[in-house]
Scaffold this motif. Structure first.
Motif, PDB file in Angstrom:
ATOM      1  N   VAL A  82      40.022  55.396  60.616  1.00 54.43           N
ATOM      2  CA  VAL A  82      40.229  56.379  59.488  1.00 54.43           C
ATOM      3  C   VAL A  82      41.300  55.484  58.709  1.00 54.43           C
ATOM      4  CG1 VAL A  82      41.768  58.544  59.005  1.00 54.43           C
ATOM      5  CG2 VAL A  82      39.824  58.568  60.450  1.00 54.43           C
ATOM      6  N   LEU A  83      42.398  55.035  59.509  1.00 53.97           N
ATOM      7  CA  LEU A  83      43.531  54.119  58.648  1.00 53.97           C
ATOM      8  C   LEU A  83      43.025  53.221  58.159  1.00 53.97           C
ATOM      9  CD1 LEU A  83      46.183  54.078  58.343  1.00 53.97           C
ATOM     10  CD2 LEU A  83      46.739  52.703  60.460  1.00 53.97           C
ATOM     11  N   GLY A  84      42.235  52.157  58.744  1.00 52.61           N
ATOM     12  CA  GLY A  84      41.477  51.009  58.088  1.00 52.61           C
ATOM     13  C   GLY A  84      40.792  51.591  56.703  1.00 52.61           C
ATOM     14  N   PHE A  85      39.927  52.560  56.853  1.00 57.04           N
ATOM     15  CA  PHE A  85      39.102  53.182  55.719  1.00 57.04           C
ATOM     16  C   PHE A  85      39.974  53.671  54.661  1.00 57.04           C
ATOM     17  CE2 PHE A  85      37.105  56.864  53.466  1.00 57.04           C
ATOM     18  CZ  PHE A  85      35.858  56.227  52.988  1.00 57.04           C
ATOM     19  N   LEU A  86      40.845  54.534  54.830  1.00 53.81           N
ATOM     20  CA  LEU A  86      41.715  54.696  53.742  1.00 53.81           C
ATOM     21  C   LEU A  86      42.552  53.412  53.252  1.00 53.81           C
ATOM     22  CD1 LEU A  86      43.431  57.982  55.247  1.00 53.81           C
ATOM     23  CD2 LEU A  86      41.728  57.888  53.593  1.00 53.81           C
ATOM     24  N   ALA A  87      43.052  52.741  53.811  1.00 60.43           N
ATOM     25  CA  ALA A  87      43.519  51.640  53.309  1.00 60.43           C
ATOM     26  C   ALA A  87      42.799  50.796  52.460  1.00 60.43           C
ATOM     27  CB  ALA A  87      44.196  50.680  54.461  1.00 60.43           C
ATOM     28  N   SER A  88      41.525  50.655  52.872  1.00 59.39           N
ATOM     29  CA  SER A  88      40.694  49.944  52.279  1.00 59.39           C
ATOM     30  C   SER A  88      40.247  50.520  50.896  1.00 59.39           C
ATOM     31  CB  SER A  88      39.381  49.485  53.040  1.00 59.39           C
ATOM     32  OG  SER A  88      38.505  50.818  53.118  1.00 59.39           O
ATOM     33  N   GLU A  89      39.868  51.838  50.797  1.00 58.60           N
ATOM     34  CA  GLU A  89      40.029  52.434  49.577  1.00 58.60           C
ATOM     35  C   GLU A  89      41.291  52.817  48.795  1.00 58.60           C
ATOM     36  OE1 GLU A  89      37.079  53.487  48.653  1.00 58.60           O
ATOM     37  OE2 GLU A  89      36.283  52.406  50.502  1.00 58.60           O
ATOM     38  N   GLY A  90      42.494  52.204  49.139  1.00 58.53           N
ATOM     39  CA  GLY A  90      43.600  52.258  48.454  1.00 58.53           C
ATOM     40  C   GLY A  90      44.445  53.711  48.332  1.00 58.53           C
ATOM     41  N   ALA A  91      43.711  54.581  49.261  1.00 56.57           N
ATOM     42  CA  ALA A  91      44.639  55.662  49.553  1.00 56.57           C
ATOM     43  C   ALA A  91      46.029  55.461  50.408  1.00 56.57           C
ATOM     44  CB  ALA A  91      43.858  56.745  50.097  1.00 56.57           C
ATOM     45  N   VAL A  92      45.785  54.481  51.182  1.00 57.83           N
ATOM     46  CA  VAL A  92      47.162  54.195  52.102  1.00 57.83           C
ATOM     47  C   VAL A  92      47.356  52.640  51.724  1.00 57.83           C
ATOM     48  CG1 VAL A  92      47.560  53.751  54.698  1.00 57.83           C
ATOM     49  CG2 VAL A  92      46.506  55.907  53.910  1.00 57.83           C
ATOM     50  N   ILE A  95      41.011  43.541  53.404  1.00 55.12           N
ATOM     51  CA  ILE A  95      41.481  43.231  54.601  1.00 55.12           C
ATOM     52  C   ILE A  95      42.665  42.340  54.331  1.00 55.12           C
ATOM     53  CG2 ILE A  95      41.598  42.552  56.979  1.00 55.12           C
ATOM     54  CD1 ILE A  95      38.655  43.758  57.167  1.00 55.12           C
ATOM     55  N   GLY A  96      42.107  41.009  53.611  1.00 52.56           N
ATOM     56  CA  GLY A  96      43.181  39.928  53.159  1.00 52.56           C
ATOM     57  C   GLY A  96      43.003  38.802  53.807  1.00 52.56           C
ATOM     58  N   VAL A  97      41.835  38.548  54.419  1.00 55.13           N
ATOM     59  CA  VAL A  97      41.748  37.278  55.204  1.00 55.13           C
ATOM     60  C   VAL A  97      41.109  36.302  54.160  1.00 55.13           C
ATOM     61  CG1 VAL A  97      40.968  38.330  57.499  1.00 55.13           C
ATOM     62  CG2 VAL A  97      39.322  37.817  55.739  1.00 55.13           C
ATOM     63  N   GLY A  98      41.291  34.952  54.921  1.00 56.49           N
ATOM     64  CA  GLY A  98      40.853  33.823  54.033  1.00 56.49           C
ATOM     65  C   GLY A  98      39.604  33.063  54.221  1.00 56.49           C
ATOM     66  N   ILE A  99      39.050  33.629  55.578  1.00 54.21           N
ATOM     67  CA  ILE A  99      38.149  32.892  56.547  1.00 54.21           C
ATOM     68  C   ILE A  99      36.989  34.028  56.696  1.00 54.21           C
ATOM     69  CG2 ILE A  99      37.090  31.301  57.923  1.00 54.21           C
ATOM     70  CD1 ILE A  99      39.769  29.856  57.819  1.00 54.21           C
ATOM     71  N   VAL A 100      35.792  33.814  56.645  1.00 59.86           N
ATOM     72  CA  VAL A 100      35.003  34.884  57.114  1.00 59.86           C
ATOM     73  C   VAL A 100      33.631  34.040  57.843  1.00 59.86           C
ATOM     74  CG1 VAL A 100      33.162  36.652  56.693  1.00 59.86           C
ATOM     75  CG2 VAL A 100      35.102  36.559  55.369  1.00 59.86           C
ATOM     76  N   LEU A 101      33.486  34.451  58.920  1.00 62.16           N
ATOM     77  CA  LEU A 101      32.486  33.331  60.042  1.00 62.16           C
ATOM     78  C   LEU A 101      31.582  34.489  60.499  1.00 62.16           C
ATOM     79  CD1 LEU A 101      35.129  31.687  62.314  1.00 62.16           C
ATOM     80  CD2 LEU A 101      34.260  30.840  60.125  1.00 62.16           C
ATOM     81  N   SER A 102      30.209  34.220  60.315  1.00 63.15           N
ATOM     82  CA  SER A 102      29.152  35.066  60.377  1.00 63.15           C
ATOM     83  C   SER A 102      28.076  34.195  61.268  1.00 63.15           C
ATOM     84  CB  SER A 102      28.504  35.589  59.488  1.00 63.15           C
ATOM     85  OG  SER A 102      27.304  36.389  59.539  1.00 63.15           O
ATOM     86  N   LYS A 103      27.365  34.815  62.080  1.00 65.25           N
ATOM     87  CA  LYS A 103      26.200  34.417  62.997  1.00 65.25           C
ATOM     88  C   LYS A 103      25.139  34.414  61.942  1.00 65.25           C
ATOM     89  CE  LYS A 103      23.412  35.222  67.111  1.00 65.25           C
ATOM     90  NZ  LYS A 103      23.076  36.197  68.045  1.00 65.25           N
ATOM     91  N   SER A 104      25.029  35.396  60.988  1.00 62.80           N
ATOM     92  CA  SER A 104      24.016  35.436  60.123  1.00 62.80           C
ATOM     93  C   SER A 104      24.240  34.904  58.754  1.00 62.80           C
ATOM     94  CB  SER A 104      23.603  37.001  59.785  1.00 62.80           C
ATOM     95  OG  SER A 104      22.427  37.151  59.244  1.00 62.80           O
ATOM     96  N   ALA A 105      23.313  35.228  57.681  1.00 59.38           N
ATOM     97  CA  ALA A 105      23.447  34.453  56.504  1.00 59.38           C
ATOM     98  C   ALA A 105      24.306  35.378  55.501  1.00 59.38           C
ATOM     99  CB  ALA A 105      22.037  34.574  55.989  1.00 59.38           C
ATOM    100  N   PRO A 106      24.563  34.649  54.491  1.00 58.84           N
ATOM    101  CA  PRO A 106      25.360  35.485  53.196  1.00 58.84           C
ATOM    102  C   PRO A 106      24.043  35.733  52.192  1.00 58.84           C
ATOM    103  CG  PRO A 106      25.556  32.957  52.889  1.00 58.84           C
ATOM    104  CD  PRO A 106      24.923  33.206  54.216  1.00 58.84           C
ATOM    105  N   THR A 107      24.547  36.548  51.331  1.00 60.75           N
ATOM    106  CA  THR A 107      23.708  36.951  50.243  1.00 60.75           C
ATOM    107  C   THR A 107      24.306  36.264  48.811  1.00 60.75           C
ATOM    108  OG1 THR A 107      25.094  38.846  49.212  1.00 60.75           O
ATOM    109  CG2 THR A 107      23.273  39.046  51.041  1.00 60.75           C
ATOM    110  N   ASN A 108      23.649  36.067  48.078  1.00 62.90           N
ATOM    111  CA  ASN A 108      23.869  35.133  46.755  1.00 62.90           C
ATOM    112  C   ASN A 108      25.170  35.841  46.162  1.00 62.90           C
ATOM    113  OD1 ASN A 108      23.370  33.225  44.582  1.00 62.90           O
ATOM    114  ND2 ASN A 108      23.057  34.946  43.073  1.00 62.90           N
ATOM    115  N   LEU A 109      25.243  37.308  46.032  1.00 65.66           N
ATOM    116  CA  LEU A 109      26.388  37.738  45.340  1.00 65.66           C
ATOM    117  C   LEU A 109      27.676  37.605  46.295  1.00 65.66           C
ATOM    118  CD1 LEU A 109      27.479  39.597  43.319  1.00 65.66           C
ATOM    119  CD2 LEU A 109      26.871  41.629  44.000  1.00 65.66           C
ATOM    120  N   ALA A 110      27.434  37.692  47.625  1.00 64.45           N
ATOM    121  CA  ALA A 110      28.510  37.287  48.463  1.00 64.45           C
ATOM    122  C   ALA A 110      29.083  36.074  48.283  1.00 64.45           C
ATOM    123  CB  ALA A 110      28.006  37.718  49.864  1.00 64.45           C
ATOM    124  N   ILE A 111      28.314  35.001  48.029  1.00 59.69           N
ATOM    125  CA  ILE A 111      28.951  33.843  47.873  1.00 59.69           C
ATOM    126  C   ILE A 111      29.699  33.787  46.577  1.00 59.69           C
ATOM    127  CG2 ILE A 111      28.223  31.501  47.291  1.00 59.69           C
ATOM    128  CD1 ILE A 111      25.738  31.774  49.277  1.00 59.69           C
TER     129      ILE A 111
END
Length: 270
Positions: free
Chosen positions: A55-65, A216-232
């Motif tokens: 709940v806290l993370g969701f509200l923060a990501s939506e700008g309410a907190v 969230i504010g991170v500078g690096i995203v690591l994934s086991k899978s693929a990115p999409t074109n818009l994500a890139i």
């Protein structure tokens, strides 16, 4: 009340040309409705653990907190599936229409957001943190080794936050956004700085996942899978290093490769 994350179900399995009766472990789905200052804000379907962090993370990501001190109280009704949040401030009424689709752009660049709150809360990364290839691979291996519920059910997404030295926190959920919100909520609750951390994710890097990482504010995203074109495109514009297909001893770097440095003789045990 302790909610179950998994449950066992009798099934029929077809294997080696024959049917057999057996049991399988499946992931639980739990509907949670959030009220903010006595007004219904959102309903999400989630895995029923670490709900306050979610709940806290969701509200923060939506700008309410903005910070943990914005919360006056959080009351969870696990049985009824409700969470009542009291804030120390009023929030604009348009936050209660957070799901309204708006196509917006920022800074005259190419990034596009489907939701206005995304345009308002996604941040350009200022992180100077770097990882070696060995550290990227180790963080992915550590996340997968910790993913016990996925091993039991195969039905959840996994995410973790790590420093170059170690994995700091791991969370899983049937919803990929929920797993990320739980991480965000944990960091807000425990006042853990995130700018120098890497986000490690089990699933595809979609534009929505990349936007959540920016919030969230991170500078690096690591994934086991693929990115999409818009994500890139978003990662490029938001100054986020995106690496995918981290499997075995190899991976692909799609944006801002300067954050992935040489190992200088280090080796990785596979």
């Amino acid at each position: 009340m302790i909610l179950k994350i998994t449950s066992d179900r009798e099934i029929i399995r077809f294997k080696h040309g024959q049917f057999e009766e057996t049991e399988d472990t499946v992931a639980e789905e739990f509907p949670l409705t959030i009220y903010v200052n006595d007004v219904e804000f959102a309903t999400m379907v989630c895995s029923p653990d670490h709900l306050e962090e979610l709940v806290l993370g969701f509200l923060a990501s939506e700008g309410a907190v903005r910070k943990y001190s914005d919360i006056a109280s959080i009351s969870l009704d696990d049985h009824g599936g409700f969470c009542h949040v009291k804030l120390n401030r009023e929030i604009p009424t348009d936050h209660f229409n957070y799901s309204k689709r708006v196509l917006g752009s920022c800074c005259g660049k190419s990034r596009q957001f489907y939701f206005q709150n995304d345009a308002d809360t996604a941040k350009v990364s200022l992180s100077k943190t770097t990882l070696t290839p060995a550290q990227c691979i180790t963080l992915m291996k550590d996340m997968q080794a910790t993913s016990t519920i996925f091993k039991q059910t195969g039905g959840i997404h996994n995410a973790s936050l790590g420093s170059p030295e170690e994995m700091i926190v791991h969370r899983g959920d049937i919803g990929r956004h929920n797993a990320l919100d739980k991480l965000y909520g944990h960091c807000i609750q425990h006042r853990i700085p995130v700018g120098d951390k890497a986000l490690v994710f089990s699933g595809r890097i979609s534009s929505e996942v990349l936007t959540k990482a920016a919030k969230i504010g991170v500078g690096i995203v690591l994934s086991k899978s693929a990115p999409t074109n818009l994500a890139i495109k978003l990662a490029d514009d938001l100054n986020i290093t995106a690496a995918g297909f981290i499997r075995g001893d190899s991976f692909n770097i799609y944006t801002h490769p300067w954050r992935i440095t040489e190992d200088r003789g280090a080796s990785v045990k596979i």
